[in-house]
Design an enzyme around this catalytic site. Sequence first.
Site, PDB file in Angstrom:
ATOM      1  N   HIS A   1       0.844  -1.206   0.000  1.00  0.00           N
ATOM      2  CA  HIS A   1       0.000   0.000   0.000  1.00  0.00           C
ATOM      3  C   HIS A   1       0.881   1.260   0.000  1.00  0.00           C
ATOM      4  CE1 HIS A   1      -3.160   2.843   1.084  1.00  0.00           C
ATOM      5  NE2 HIS A   1      -2.351   3.290   2.038  1.00  0.00           N
TER       6      HIS A   1
ATOM      7  N   SER B   1      -3.909   0.442  -4.502  1.00  0.00           N
ATOM      8  CA  SER B   1      -3.264  -0.749  -3.941  1.00  0.00           C
ATOM      9  C   SER B   1      -4.280  -1.854  -3.663  1.00  0.00           C
ATOM     10  CB  SER B   1      -2.506  -0.394  -2.655  1.00  0.00           C
ATOM     11  OG  SER B   1      -3.380   0.170  -1.701  1.00  0.00           O
TER      12      SER B   1
ATOM     13  N   GLU C   1      -6.138   9.176  -0.016  1.00  0.00           N
ATOM     14  CA  GLU C   1      -6.372   7.731   0.071  1.00  0.00           C
ATOM     15  C   GLU C   1      -7.382   7.210  -0.960  1.00  0.00           C
ATOM     16  OE1 GLU C   1      -4.623   5.666   1.674  1.00  0.00           O
ATOM     17  OE2 GLU C   1      -3.669   6.804   3.272  1.00  0.00           O
TER      18      GLU C   1
ATOM     19  N   HIS D   1       1.174   4.662  -2.573  1.00  0.00           N
ATOM     20  CA  HIS D   1       1.412   6.093  -2.302  1.00  0.00           C
ATOM     21  C   HIS D   1       2.610   6.670  -3.054  1.00  0.00           C
ATOM     22  CE1 HIS D   1      -1.275   7.310   1.020  1.00  0.00           C
ATOM     23  NE2 HIS D   1      -1.195   6.062   1.454  1.00  0.00           N
TER      24      HIS D   1
END
Length: 303
Positions: free
Chosen positions: A139, A219, A200, A144
Amino acid sequence: MAQTLEYPTGLTTTEAAFIENSREHGRLYIEQPYELYTTENHEAWRRLYTQMTPLWDRYANEHFLRGVHSLCLDANRVPKLDDVNRFLSPLTGFRAKAVSGYVPAYLFFESLRNREFPTTITIRDSDRLDYLPEPDIFHDIAGHVPMHTDRAFADTLVRFGECAHTAAERVSAIRDPEVRIHRLTSIIKAMARFFWFTIEFGLMSTRHGLRAYGSGLLSSHGELQHSLESPLVQRYPIQLEWAVNQAFEIDHYQPLLFVVDGFDHLFWLVDRLERSMREGKLDNVAPGEPSVSEADVSSFLAS
Ligand SMILES: [Fe+2]
């Protein structure tokens, strides 16, 4: 690094003696003991990366795709943070920095202000590849960090960090401790919601149609396609006032997502977030998730 060999191997989300030991000793910022990754850990990375690649081509925004290319991530092995940083830092000054677990809100935002991204080094169990409520290295690094290669996006994260600084400053002037904690809790909730619906789980309008830029989407094998194609998802142009008052839950696919026009738009929104904070408009946001922990509140008060 040699001393890490005393730990049993394995840096799996659910089982990592090295991480447990670091936490027990109060070590939040750690090294990445690369030799502890098992064949199974690398295999989890390989399977996740292989699953995501065709979905990224179809649903990710172009800044992300350029970022993945710039970072030269290895599809077959868990990345070394030092390698990632060697490609990342010259582009925007950002670095991935290994942490042993949850970083209290103020410290997290302060890291962003310093162009450091707190990065989880464990990886999910290969039996539970799709959904994981807590972050892991897939993730954080594959979801990111590719965005951190983009200058406008990187500057936006720094601006988020500055907002937290403003929040701490603003509440420090309040004498009554009860009022101070109430307002601070509300401001942290507002920031957490805004971060959630943008960094997010954000969507972006592009000349090719809607694309994802939120790391939670980029992700997740199941949710990325769902977020852009399912009729069960509401997708609306972002409004700051709506996002900061909108509760969310983390244990299922998101039913509501917000769309930005680009990263300049996102930067402008974070600017407005700070202005709203200064004007007192975040002092009493609507109740509901996420809950704000005592550790989060204390991290602001201790700044
Ligand atoms: Fe995240």
